[in-house]
Motif scaffolding. Structure first.
Motif, PDB file in Angstrom:
ATOM      1  N   LEU A  37     -49.411  -6.794 -78.221  1.00 12.32           N
ATOM      2  CA  LEU A  37     -48.028  -6.923 -77.769  1.00 12.32           C
ATOM      3  C   LEU A  37     -47.100  -6.068 -78.632  1.00 12.32           C
ATOM      4  CD1 LEU A  37     -45.968  -8.389 -75.988  1.00 12.32           C
ATOM      5  CD2 LEU A  37     -45.906 -10.200 -77.702  1.00 12.32           C
ATOM      6  N   GLU A  38     -47.471  -5.938 -79.905  1.00 16.98           N
ATOM      7  CA  GLU A  38     -46.627  -5.163 -80.810  1.00 16.98           C
ATOM      8  C   GLU A  38     -46.520  -3.703 -80.370  1.00 16.98           C
ATOM      9  OE1 GLU A  38     -46.590  -4.505 -85.511  1.00 16.98           O
ATOM     10  OE2 GLU A  38     -47.642  -6.300 -84.808  1.00 16.98           O
ATOM     11  N   ASP A  39     -47.686  -3.133 -80.030  1.00 17.90           N
ATOM     12  CA  ASP A  39     -47.677  -1.751 -79.547  1.00 17.90           C
ATOM     13  C   ASP A  39     -46.823  -1.641 -78.299  1.00 17.90           C
ATOM     14  OD1 ASP A  39     -49.317  -0.987 -81.501  1.00 17.90           O
ATOM     15  OD2 ASP A  39     -51.165  -0.976 -80.284  1.00 17.90           O
ATOM     16  N   PHE A  40     -47.043  -2.608 -77.418  1.00 11.29           N
ATOM     17  CA  PHE A  40     -46.326  -2.589 -76.144  1.00 11.29           C
ATOM     18  C   PHE A  40     -44.824  -2.691 -76.392  1.00 11.29           C
ATOM     19  CE2 PHE A  40     -44.464  -5.005 -72.605  1.00 11.29           C
ATOM     20  CZ  PHE A  40     -44.686  -4.087 -71.599  1.00 11.29           C
ATOM     21  N   SER A  41     -44.433  -3.640 -77.253  1.00 11.10           N
ATOM     22  CA  SER A  41     -43.001  -3.835 -77.469  1.00 11.10           C
ATOM     23  C   SER A  41     -42.374  -2.620 -78.138  1.00 11.10           C
ATOM     24  CB  SER A  41     -42.727  -5.114 -78.249  1.00 11.10           C
ATOM     25  OG  SER A  41     -43.482  -5.119 -79.423  1.00 11.10           O
ATOM     26  N   ASP A  42     -43.133  -1.950 -79.034  1.00  9.58           N
ATOM     27  CA  ASP A  42     -42.604  -0.722 -79.644  1.00  9.58           C
ATOM     28  C   ASP A  42     -42.299   0.306 -78.565  1.00  9.58           C
ATOM     29  OD1 ASP A  42     -42.697  -1.705 -82.107  1.00  9.58           O
ATOM     30  OD2 ASP A  42     -44.543  -0.649 -82.725  1.00  9.58           O
ATOM     31  N   ASN A  43     -43.211   0.377 -77.602  1.00 16.75           N
ATOM     32  CA  ASN A  43     -43.063   1.395 -76.559  1.00 16.75           C
ATOM     33  C   ASN A  43     -41.887   1.141 -75.632  1.00 16.75           C
ATOM     34  OD1 ASN A  43     -45.206   2.914 -77.370  1.00 16.75           O
ATOM     35  ND2 ASN A  43     -46.687   1.843 -76.072  1.00 16.75           N
ATOM     36  N   ALA A  50     -34.739  -3.711 -68.330  1.00 15.99           N
ATOM     37  CA  ALA A  50     -35.044  -4.938 -69.078  1.00 15.99           C
ATOM     38  C   ALA A  50     -36.474  -5.346 -68.766  1.00 15.99           C
ATOM     39  CB  ALA A  50     -34.086  -6.046 -68.661  1.00 15.99           C
ATOM     40  N   ILE A  51     -37.238  -5.615 -69.815  1.00 17.05           N
ATOM     41  CA  ILE A  51     -38.617  -6.062 -69.633  1.00 17.05           C
ATOM     42  C   ILE A  51     -38.777  -7.397 -70.367  1.00 17.05           C
ATOM     43  CG2 ILE A  51     -41.059  -5.523 -70.107  1.00 17.05           C
ATOM     44  CD1 ILE A  51     -39.846  -3.479 -68.231  1.00 17.05           C
ATOM     45  N   THR A  52     -39.254  -8.384 -69.632  1.00 17.49           N
ATOM     46  CA  THR A  52     -39.480  -9.700 -70.254  1.00 17.49           C
ATOM     47  C   THR A  52     -40.911 -10.112 -69.929  1.00 17.49           C
ATOM     48  OG1 THR A  52     -37.195 -10.239 -69.694  1.00 17.49           O
ATOM     49  CG2 THR A  52     -38.589 -12.065 -70.407  1.00 17.49           C
ATOM     50  N   ILE A  53     -41.635 -10.582 -70.939  1.00 18.78           N
ATOM     51  CA  ILE A  53     -43.001 -11.051 -70.696  1.00 18.78           C
ATOM     52  C   ILE A  53     -43.009 -12.583 -70.825  1.00 18.78           C
ATOM     53  CG2 ILE A  53     -45.440 -10.854 -71.418  1.00 18.78           C
ATOM     54  CD1 ILE A  53     -44.473  -8.137 -70.889  1.00 18.78           C
ATOM     55  N   LEU A  54     -43.589 -13.214 -69.822  1.00 23.56           N
ATOM     56  CA  LEU A  54     -43.692 -14.684 -69.842  1.00 23.56           C
ATOM     57  C   LEU A  54     -45.159 -15.082 -69.827  1.00 23.56           C
ATOM     58  CD1 LEU A  54     -41.054 -15.576 -67.067  1.00 23.56           C
ATOM     59  CD2 LEU A  54     -40.665 -15.229 -69.507  1.00 23.56           C
ATOM     60  N   ASP A  55     -45.457 -16.235 -70.403  1.00 21.68           N
ATOM     61  CA  ASP A  55     -46.851 -16.668 -70.339  1.00 21.68           C
ATOM     62  C   ASP A  55     -47.123 -17.385 -69.017  1.00 21.68           C
ATOM     63  OD1 ASP A  55     -46.115 -19.328 -70.509  1.00 21.68           O
ATOM     64  OD2 ASP A  55     -46.650 -19.549 -72.625  1.00 21.68           O
ATOM     65  N   HIS A  56     -48.322 -17.870 -68.861  1.00 18.99           N
ATOM     66  CA  HIS A  56     -48.752 -18.473 -67.605  1.00 18.99           C
ATOM     67  C   HIS A  56     -47.855 -19.645 -67.196  1.00 18.99           C
ATOM     68  CE1 HIS A  56     -51.478 -19.348 -64.440  1.00 18.99           C
ATOM     69  NE2 HIS A  56     -51.652 -20.580 -64.856  1.00 18.99           N
ATOM     70  N   ASP A  57     -47.321 -20.356 -68.205  1.00 21.37           N
ATOM     71  CA  ASP A  57     -46.466 -21.510 -67.894  1.00 21.37           C
ATOM     72  C   ASP A  57     -44.981 -21.151 -67.892  1.00 21.37           C
ATOM     73  OD1 ASP A  57     -48.593 -23.255 -67.599  1.00 21.37           O
ATOM     74  OD2 ASP A  57     -48.766 -23.490 -69.775  1.00 21.37           O
ATOM     75  N   TRP A  62     -41.792 -12.473 -74.934  1.00 17.37           N
ATOM     76  CA  TRP A  62     -41.061 -11.356 -75.552  1.00 17.37           C
ATOM     77  C   TRP A  62     -40.120 -10.729 -74.542  1.00 17.37           C
ATOM     78  CZ3 TRP A  62     -40.985  -6.072 -74.360  1.00 17.37           C
ATOM     79  CH2 TRP A  62     -40.424  -5.228 -75.326  1.00 17.37           C
ATOM     80  N   GLY A  63     -38.977 -10.202 -75.011  1.00 16.41           N
ATOM     81  CA  GLY A  63     -38.091  -9.419 -74.141  1.00 16.41           C
ATOM     82  C   GLY A  63     -37.560  -8.236 -74.921  1.00 16.41           C
ATOM     83  N   ASN A  64     -37.344  -7.120 -74.259  1.00 17.89           N
ATOM     84  CA  ASN A  64     -36.798  -5.962 -74.982  1.00 17.89           C
ATOM     85  C   ASN A  64     -35.271  -6.116 -75.127  1.00 17.89           C
ATOM     86  OD1 ASN A  64     -35.868  -5.272 -72.462  1.00 17.89           O
ATOM     87  ND2 ASN A  64     -36.727  -3.204 -72.433  1.00 17.89           N
ATOM     88  N   SER A  74     -32.697 -14.513 -77.091  1.00 23.58           N
ATOM     89  CA  SER A  74     -33.145 -13.720 -78.235  1.00 23.58           C
ATOM     90  C   SER A  74     -34.613 -14.072 -78.466  1.00 23.58           C
ATOM     91  CB  SER A  74     -32.278 -14.080 -79.444  1.00 23.58           C
ATOM     92  OG  SER A  74     -33.051 -14.089 -80.608  1.00 23.58           O
ATOM     93  N   THR A  75     -35.471 -13.047 -78.497  1.00 25.89           N
ATOM     94  CA  THR A  75     -36.902 -13.322 -78.644  1.00 25.89           C
ATOM     95  C   THR A  75     -37.162 -14.092 -79.931  1.00 25.89           C
ATOM     96  OG1 THR A  75     -37.423 -11.293 -77.458  1.00 25.89           O
ATOM     97  CG2 THR A  75     -39.210 -12.259 -78.719  1.00 25.89           C
ATOM     98  N   SER A  76     -36.485 -13.666 -81.019  1.00 29.00           N
ATOM     99  CA  SER A  76     -36.800 -14.321 -82.295  1.00 29.00           C
ATOM    100  C   SER A  76     -36.419 -15.796 -82.250  1.00 29.00           C
ATOM    101  CB  SER A  76     -36.094 -13.603 -83.448  1.00 29.00           C
ATOM    102  OG  SER A  76     -34.735 -13.519 -83.148  1.00 29.00           O
TER     103      SER A  76
END
Ligand SMILES: Nc1ncnc2c1ncn2[C@@H]1O[C@H](COP(=O)(O)OP(=O)(O)OP(=O)(O)O)[C@@H](O)[C@H]1O
Ligand SMILES: [Mg+2]
Length: 383
Positions: A37-43, A50-57, A62-64, A74-76
């Protein structure tokens, strides 16, 4: 835990051909090659989308930066929180939960109502989801200018064209020797062309009305048996000496919830195409059926068909596969653009299957929310 959303597949649908949203695929490709995810978020952290990743539930992973700004999290601070509770917009919640929305969805940013976003919600690797949003405020502003221009131009043209039409009508009805046979012929041509211009103006103003989100769209339960019966009578009249066989097949247990004049216009455009593009004595079948909570209205013909490469274009305004042939049938090339707008206004989908020289099937698929078992029904769909 929420009911599992059901992001739809990307099968061919005419109304999506104009969409510039190809980023999701690119992002997905990047994700597949990324190790973490770190590589992806750096990219993607500084992408203009806007890109937001959600889990199955549907918990936030993470969001950019754009996602944090437009959606107000805020992701953090909010990682692992329930995104449906986090997001301050009912329409976005419903879109994510897959409640009958189309594949892409336009709405205001929950944090800035002046910003228009186009959202897509897609399955992402490892049973996750990706919510992509793009700022389309400027595109919308330009679309509004274009729509207003067409609405104003067609409105302004109406009166002078009606006056010309009126005079040409009078001249073509004038008996006696006042008009030479040469001019009679010219008047006949002018009258034919002015009728065509009137039809184009009419279709252009219908289109701008349908495009305007403020145009009221009152729904009522439509008796499809009656509506299709009337469409088939009109089809017989239109076919005239061409003697097409017009067949109907209607599941009378379910009504369609929709705007009567729009649904009638949708059916009449599809049926008139079926007649125009099917040789004499061909077969036209108009159907309404409900299966697995989905309503399908279809018009099938045994006509000339459409080449595969033409399919993505035929719902564009003024597009005709063979313009000289269509001009002979009096077509303007706006019928399917009107159909497409009505389809979108009903959260429906248009599917076209066609085999050249064999025929075509135009199906409009209505979501569950548009179908209602009627009083005549014994078989209740919704329990
Ligand atoms: N059932 C059909 N069979 C074969 N070709 C079709 C069929 N329906 C539409 N087409 C093709 O798609 C084109 C666009 O259709 P559309 O209804 O938008 O315009 P039109 O029929 O030419 O004019 P009008 O604006 O009067 O409807 C047509 O010109 C024709 O080439
Ligand atoms: Mg047409």
């Amino acid at each position: 835990m929420h009911a599992k959303p059901n992001p739809q597949s990307s099968s061919f649908e005419p109304h999506q051909s104009e969409s510039p949203d190809d980023l999701a695929l690119t992002t997905e490709g990047t994700g597949e090659t990324a190790d973490s995810l770190e590589d992806f978020s750096d990219n993607v952290s500084w992408l203009p989308d806007a890109i937001t990743i959600l889990d199955h539930d549907l918990n936030l992973i993470w969001g950019n930066n754009m996602a944090e700004t437009w959606f107000g999290f805020s992701t953090s601070e909010h990682a692992h929180s329930d995104f449906i509770e986090l997001i301050q917009s009912n329409e976005i919640k419903e879109f994510i939960l897959g409640k009958g929305y189309p594949e892409s969805f336009e709405c205001a940013s929950p944090k800035n109502p002046d910003l228009v976003l186009r959202l897509r919600f897609l399955p992402y690797k490892n049973r996750q989801y990706l919510l992509q949003a793009r700022d389309i405020t400027q595109i919308k502003a330009l679309e509004n200018i274009r729509r207003d221009f067409i609405a104003n131009a067609s409105h302004e043209l109406r009166t002078p064209v009606s006056i010309l039409y009126g005079y040409l009508e009078m001249m073509s009805e004038k008996k006696g020797s006042g008009i030479s046979s040469e001019w009679r012929q010219a008047i006949k041509h002018m009258r034919k062309q002015i009728i065509r211009i009137k039809q184009i103006i009419e279709d252009m103003s219908t289109l701008s009305r349908l495009e305007n989100p403020d145009t009221p769209n009152p729904s009522e339960a439509l008796d499809m048996d009656e509506l299709i019966e009337s469409a088939s009578n009109n089809a017989r009249a239109l076919s005239g000496k061409s003697s097409h066989s017009i067949l109907t097949k209607v599941n009378t247990n379910y009504d369609l919830l929709g705007n009567r004049s729009e649904i009638e216009s949708l059916v009449s455009n599809l049926v008139s195409n079926a007649i125009h593009y099917t040789p004499a004595e061909g077969r036209i079948t108009i159907k309404w059926d409900v299966k697995s909570s989905v309503g399908t209205l279809s018009v099938a013909d045994t006509g000339i068909g459409i080449e595969k490469q033409e399919l993505p274009r035929i719902t564009e305004r003024f597009y005709r596969v063979d313009s000289s042939r269509s001009r002979n049938t009096g077509g303007t090339g706006l019928g399917l653009a009107i159909v497409n707008h009505i389809v979108n206004r009903n959260n429906a989908k248009l599917r076209i299957k066609s085999i050249p020289k064999r025929g075509s099937v135009f199906s409009v698929i209505f979501p569950r929310s548009r179908i209602q078992p009627n009083n005549r029904s014994t078989d209740l769909l919704f329990g």
